[in-house]
Design a protein around this motif. Structure first.
Motif, PDB file in Angstrom:
ATOM      1  N   ILE A   8      18.607   0.818   6.856  1.00 24.03           N
ATOM      2  CA  ILE A   8      17.314   1.199   7.428  1.00 24.03           C
ATOM      3  C   ILE A   8      17.589   2.047   8.658  1.00 24.03           C
ATOM      4  O   ILE A   8      18.353   1.645   9.541  1.00 24.03           O
ATOM      5  CB  ILE A   8      16.474  -0.044   7.785  1.00 24.03           C
ATOM      6  N   THR A  10      15.694   4.214  11.708  1.00 26.90           N
ATOM      7  CA  THR A  10      14.370   4.372  12.302  1.00 26.90           C
ATOM      8  C   THR A  10      14.446   4.643  13.787  1.00 26.90           C
ATOM      9  O   THR A  10      15.440   4.345  14.444  1.00 26.90           O
ATOM     10  CB  THR A  10      13.495   3.121  12.047  1.00 26.90           C
ATOM     11  N   VAL A  40       9.518  -0.434   3.341  1.00 28.12           N
ATOM     12  CA  VAL A  40      10.576  -1.224   3.985  1.00 28.12           C
ATOM     13  C   VAL A  40      10.242  -2.708   3.892  1.00 28.12           C
ATOM     14  O   VAL A  40      11.099  -3.542   3.560  1.00 28.12           O
ATOM     15  CB  VAL A  40      10.775  -0.788   5.446  1.00 28.12           C
ATOM     16  N   TRP A  43      10.765  -3.954   0.360  1.00 27.70           N
ATOM     17  CA  TRP A  43      12.187  -4.062   0.030  1.00 27.70           C
ATOM     18  C   TRP A  43      12.819  -5.272   0.713  1.00 27.70           C
ATOM     19  O   TRP A  43      13.582  -6.020   0.087  1.00 27.70           O
ATOM     20  CB  TRP A  43      12.898  -2.773   0.448  1.00 27.70           C
ATOM     21  N   CYS A 134      10.283  -4.215  11.338  1.00 33.14           N
ATOM     22  CA  CYS A 134      10.694  -4.669  10.013  1.00 33.14           C
ATOM     23  C   CYS A 134      10.211  -6.076   9.695  1.00 33.14           C
ATOM     24  O   CYS A 134       9.917  -6.381   8.534  1.00 33.14           O
ATOM     25  CB  CYS A 134      12.217  -4.598   9.901  1.00 33.14           C
ATOM     26  N   VAL A 184      22.295  -5.878   5.656  1.00 37.05           N
ATOM     27  CA  VAL A 184      21.658  -4.580   5.779  1.00 37.05           C
ATOM     28  C   VAL A 184      22.146  -3.942   7.073  1.00 37.05           C
ATOM     29  O   VAL A 184      22.346  -4.631   8.079  1.00 37.05           O
ATOM     30  CB  VAL A 184      20.111  -4.705   5.769  1.00 37.05           C
ATOM     31  N   GLU A 257      18.148   7.078  -1.920  1.00 37.40           N
ATOM     32  CA  GLU A 257      17.011   7.021  -1.003  1.00 37.40           C
ATOM     33  C   GLU A 257      15.820   6.383  -1.704  1.00 37.40           C
ATOM     34  O   GLU A 257      15.403   6.816  -2.769  1.00 37.40           O
ATOM     35  CB  GLU A 257      16.638   8.427  -0.525  1.00 37.40           C
ATOM     36  N   SER A 260      11.292   7.805   2.679  1.00 38.82           N
ATOM     37  CA  SER A 260      11.563   8.586   3.881  1.00 38.82           C
ATOM     38  C   SER A 260      10.234   9.011   4.495  1.00 38.82           C
ATOM     39  O   SER A 260       9.332   9.458   3.770  1.00 38.82           O
ATOM     40  CB  SER A 260      12.414   9.822   3.545  1.00 38.82           C
ATOM     41  N   THR A 273      11.599   7.262   9.600  1.00 33.92           N
ATOM     42  CA  THR A 273      12.053   6.006   9.005  1.00 33.92           C
ATOM     43  C   THR A 273      12.576   6.306   7.606  1.00 33.92           C
ATOM     44  O   THR A 273      11.882   6.940   6.804  1.00 33.92           O
ATOM     45  CB  THR A 273      10.910   4.977   8.903  1.00 33.92           C
ATOM     46  N   LEU A 275      14.746   4.510   4.250  1.00 32.09           N
ATOM     47  CA  LEU A 275      15.278   3.328   3.582  1.00 32.09           C
ATOM     48  C   LEU A 275      16.236   3.770   2.484  1.00 32.09           C
ATOM     49  O   LEU A 275      15.856   4.539   1.601  1.00 32.09           O
ATOM     50  CB  LEU A 275      14.135   2.503   2.985  1.00 32.09           C
ATOM     51  N   GLU A 277      19.211   2.483  -0.399  1.00 33.21           N
ATOM     52  CA  GLU A 277      19.781   1.384  -1.177  1.00 33.21           C
ATOM     53  C   GLU A 277      21.257   1.645  -1.408  1.00 33.21           C
ATOM     54  O   GLU A 277      21.652   2.756  -1.774  1.00 33.21           O
ATOM     55  CB  GLU A 277      19.051   1.285  -2.515  1.00 33.21           C
TER      56      GLU A 277
END
Length: 284
Positions: A8, A10, A40, A43, A134, A184, A257, A260, A273, A275, A277
């Protein structure tokens, strides 16, 4: 072994904390930014990571210009937020993960990095704002924290390549940690902004979008600029992209990705921001 499930990335602008405190998430000025956290939240609810390894920069809370380490890693059982004068009351403590912290420290030292080891450490808005974004609400944090501070304040600053290599060493450490925990990584700060001097208010949309476009598929593209180039392109505080570069370096698998979001401006800052994977891991 533990598994690095995603990343993540941000902004950590203190004004975001003020917006949270005042309940301004749906205000037209703030809504485009906060909306970027919907995927986010979904996820995180699905993955439920056990630990967050957060690459960030300290703003004078633990380290000041008279004593500024290039890299520092927290190894405390708990971290607390201290208000640096912004009036942000983040009172929930952040549980630490000392075993993983010491494993990371040992591995990065073997990789010829020399971090400051902090068995007692406070965290400022650079950690608190992303955590509150988050995991909003009042419930105790269940995701444990390993904070890794990078100097983005006192020159000479570490190079983007050095930060990327640090991230790779941290990624190897996470993958070799004897645990079934999911991890993460966070990269916090930026994007382009400058808060002082003749260029106060500087925002470079082209550079920001270059970073966002390449973060997942080609992070080494971000290494083509040295630190002073980044200061020129993104502003004196935009160099916080070093935190993103380090976090991306830790993701050594097949990276995809998932979302975004880019919003300009909040508090004279280009906020974003992303995210990512981390679908598989790779061997050392």
């Amino acid at each position: 072994m533990s598994r690095l499930c995603g990343g993540i990335f941000t902004s950590h602008v203190p004004g975001i904390g003020g917006a949270i405190a005042k309940g301004l998430q749906q205000d037209p000025y703030w809504k485009p930014f906060f909306d970027g956290f919907d995927p986010v939240h979904k996820w995180l609810a699905a993955e439920k990571p056990d630990v967050a390894v957060v690459f960030y920069n300290d703003h004078g809370l633990n380290f000041f210009l008279d004593k500024m380490p290039t890299f520092a890693i927290g190894a405390a059982p708990e971290y607390r937020h201290e208000d640096e004068g912004w009036g942000i009351a983040f009172e929930r403590p952040y549980p630490g993960s000392p075993d993983l912290s010491w494993h990371i420290i040992g591995q990065v030292v073997e990789s010829e990095f020399d971090p400051v080891m902090c068995q007692s450490m406070l965290v400022d808005h650079a950690v608190a704002v992303p955590f509150e974004l988050c995991w909003p609400g009042d419930a105790p944090f269940t995701t444990k924290l390993v904070p890794i501070a990078i100097n983005t304040v006192q020159h000479p600053l570490p190079s983007p390549k050095r930060c990327f290599e640090l991230g790779k060493a941290v990624g190897r450490a996470i993958e070799s940690f004897d645990s079934d925990e999911k991890v993460v990584v966070f990269g916090t700060g930026g994007l382009s902004h400058q808060l002082e001097g003749e260029r106060a208010g500087h925002i470079n949309v082209d550079y920001d979008k270059f970073c966002l476009r390449n973060l997942a598929p080609d992070p080494e593209a971000l290494l083509q600029h040295d630190t002073l180039d980044i200061v020129e392109l993104a502003g004196s505080q935009g160099v916080e992209i070093l935190n993103w570069i380090a976090a991306r370096g830790a993701m050594r698998g097949s990276v995809r990705e998932l979302s975004s979001n880019y919003h300009v401006p909040i508090s004279n800052t280009a906020a974003a921001t992303v995210l990512l994977e981390n679908r598989t891991t790779v061997s050392a």
